[in-house]
Design an enzyme around this catalytic site. Sequence first.
Site, PDB file in Angstrom:
ATOM      1  N   ASN A 116     100.585 -45.671 -36.031  1.00  0.00           N
ATOM      2  CA  ASN A 116     101.125 -45.172 -34.771  1.00  0.00           C
ATOM      3  C   ASN A 116     101.363 -43.669 -34.846  1.00  0.00           C
ATOM      4  O   ASN A 116     101.673 -43.125 -35.899  1.00  0.00           O
ATOM      5  CB  ASN A 116     102.429 -45.908 -34.418  1.00  0.00           C
ATOM      6  CG  ASN A 116     103.664 -45.187 -34.932  1.00  0.00           C
ATOM      7  OD1 ASN A 116     104.170 -44.258 -34.305  1.00  0.00           O
ATOM      8  ND2 ASN A 116     104.142 -45.606 -36.104  1.00  0.00           N
ATOM      9  N   PHE A 120     108.074 -40.427 -30.873  1.00  0.00           N
ATOM     10  CA  PHE A 120     109.441 -40.586 -30.374  1.00  0.00           C
ATOM     11  C   PHE A 120     109.485 -40.620 -28.846  1.00  0.00           C
ATOM     12  O   PHE A 120     110.290 -39.924 -28.204  1.00  0.00           O
ATOM     13  CB  PHE A 120     110.347 -39.455 -30.872  1.00  0.00           C
ATOM     14  CG  PHE A 120     110.675 -39.487 -32.339  1.00  0.00           C
ATOM     15  CD1 PHE A 120     110.393 -40.578 -33.133  1.00  0.00           C
ATOM     16  CD2 PHE A 120     111.295 -38.391 -32.934  1.00  0.00           C
ATOM     17  CE1 PHE A 120     110.708 -40.599 -34.488  1.00  0.00           C
ATOM     18  CE2 PHE A 120     111.615 -38.387 -34.282  1.00  0.00           C
ATOM     19  CZ  PHE A 120     111.317 -39.485 -35.063  1.00  0.00           C
ATOM     20  N   SER A 183     109.745 -39.463 -39.860  1.00  0.00           N
ATOM     21  CA  SER A 183     108.549 -39.808 -39.103  1.00  0.00           C
ATOM     22  C   SER A 183     107.501 -38.712 -39.280  1.00  0.00           C
ATOM     23  O   SER A 183     107.828 -37.525 -39.225  1.00  0.00           O
ATOM     24  CB  SER A 183     108.878 -39.953 -37.615  1.00  0.00           C
ATOM     25  OG  SER A 183     107.688 -40.040 -36.854  1.00  0.00           O
ATOM     26  N   ASN A 185     105.222 -38.067 -37.141  1.00  0.00           N
ATOM     27  CA  ASN A 185     104.639 -37.802 -35.825  1.00  0.00           C
ATOM     28  C   ASN A 185     105.345 -36.737 -35.004  1.00  0.00           C
ATOM     29  O   ASN A 185     104.985 -36.496 -33.855  1.00  0.00           O
ATOM     30  CB  ASN A 185     104.576 -39.116 -35.029  1.00  0.00           C
ATOM     31  CG  ASN A 185     103.714 -40.153 -35.714  1.00  0.00           C
ATOM     32  OD1 ASN A 185     102.639 -39.836 -36.205  1.00  0.00           O
ATOM     33  ND2 ASN A 185     104.199 -41.381 -35.779  1.00  0.00           N
ATOM     34  N   THR A 186     106.379 -36.124 -35.560  1.00  0.00           N
ATOM     35  CA  THR A 186     107.035 -34.987 -34.923  1.00  0.00           C
ATOM     36  C   THR A 186     106.845 -33.782 -35.832  1.00  0.00           C
ATOM     37  O   THR A 186     107.317 -33.802 -36.970  1.00  0.00           O
ATOM     38  CB  THR A 186     108.539 -35.255 -34.697  1.00  0.00           C
ATOM     39  OG1 THR A 186     108.692 -36.344 -33.783  1.00  0.00           O
ATOM     40  CG2 THR A 186     109.230 -34.025 -34.141  1.00  0.00           C
ATOM     41  N   LYS A 222     117.109 -42.195 -43.105  1.00  0.00           N
ATOM     42  CA  LYS A 222     115.856 -42.910 -43.318  1.00  0.00           C
ATOM     43  C   LYS A 222     114.845 -41.959 -43.929  1.00  0.00           C
ATOM     44  O   LYS A 222     114.584 -40.884 -43.394  1.00  0.00           O
ATOM     45  CB  LYS A 222     115.319 -43.465 -41.991  1.00  0.00           C
ATOM     46  CG  LYS A 222     114.109 -44.397 -42.156  1.00  0.00           C
ATOM     47  CD  LYS A 222     113.796 -45.114 -40.858  1.00  0.00           C
ATOM     48  CE  LYS A 222     112.691 -46.153 -41.064  1.00  0.00           C
ATOM     49  NZ  LYS A 222     112.445 -46.932 -39.833  1.00  0.00           N
ATOM     50  N   ASN A 251     110.167 -45.267 -44.247  1.00  0.00           N
ATOM     51  CA  ASN A 251     109.469 -45.099 -42.987  1.00  0.00           C
ATOM     52  C   ASN A 251     107.979 -45.344 -43.204  1.00  0.00           C
ATOM     53  O   ASN A 251     107.561 -45.843 -44.245  1.00  0.00           O
ATOM     54  CB  ASN A 251     109.717 -43.671 -42.452  1.00  0.00           C
ATOM     55  CG  ASN A 251     109.711 -43.600 -40.933  1.00  0.00           C
ATOM     56  OD1 ASN A 251     108.890 -44.240 -40.274  1.00  0.00           O
ATOM     57  ND2 ASN A 251     110.617 -42.821 -40.370  1.00  0.00           N
TER      58      ASN A 251
END
Length: 366
Positions: A116, A120, A183, A185-186, A222, A251
Amino acid sequence: MYKLLFDLVFKKMDPEKAHHLAFFWIRLAASVPGLRQLVRLVLAPRDPALRTTALGLDLPGPFGLGAGFDKNGIGIDGLSMLGFDFVEIGTVTGEPQPGNPAPRLFRLVEDRALINRMGFNNQGSARVAARLAQRVRTSSTPVVGVNIGKTKLVEEADATEDYLKSTRRLAPHADYLVVNVSSPNTPGLRNLQAVTILGPLLWDVRKAADEVTSHHVPLLVKIAPDLADEDIDEIADMALTLGLDGIIATNTTIGREGLRTSAGRVEEIGAGGLSGAPLKARSLEVLQRLRARTEGRLVIVSVGGIETAEDAWQRILHGADLVQGYSAFIYEGPFWMRRLHRGLAARVRAAGHRTVADAVGTAKAS
């Protein structure tokens, strides 16, 4: 039954659309009182051997739903109805944001994994806090953790204030709070895992949470599976120094090693965090390292590649106070928690323990 439905329907749908459809039916079932009780009776039988206490919270069992499935806290009761012992919502950011362009969620069926790059996508901390504030708490209300992250448009230098905005809004309504700095993805988010940055950030979040609540809200961080072992040790030491309540490990990963899915397909999908079965070995390694480093002085929540009762049992034996899953839920369906709870309870009793908590960390060092 579910496998047939997955193969005939969900597998052929865009994964994000399939998620929204399935989540709609979960919420619809939970909105009908008689049906909700019937589903709960079938899918969420409670076994006293699985009751546990962690983070100062009394839980019907050790297995929760990881962040990412319910980003906005719209289906907590439905997810509890399916048997999850606690539900972690989010990731929630200071401001609402649409996330990355679609397509942004992909299945790797051969690997029982997901990739993915959602980014967010959520309604923002103000709206989620208002929704949580409307929930009436009773003795049967599910335990809810709230996972917070950085708004994409906020510069790294201003990240702390963005986290504090979410903390002040959400801490009063959270049973526990998670700072997500892992994450992939940021942009720039994982830079916050450096202890010189992370330590002050967590200190400020702890202070802000205490200022807006009359009780202690447990605070966890996390972390990513891609951290070097030395960095994991540093974060563990920092968590102990700060008096953090726990660590969630791990994660998603940016790694792509050992996948059965063709290299061409993986390359076609592109960037994103990989979750599911391929994380099983590394997530267990990180758990073992954290347990050895912290010696049981803080709560460890293990997540990543847990598919079966045996997987969850091994995490508990190696020091996980709690465990979480998400990706396997997509592949296993609504009866997953029922099977997992039964398997865990059987293992607790076969090992001669009174409750699952007695088994935490009892694996012999290899």
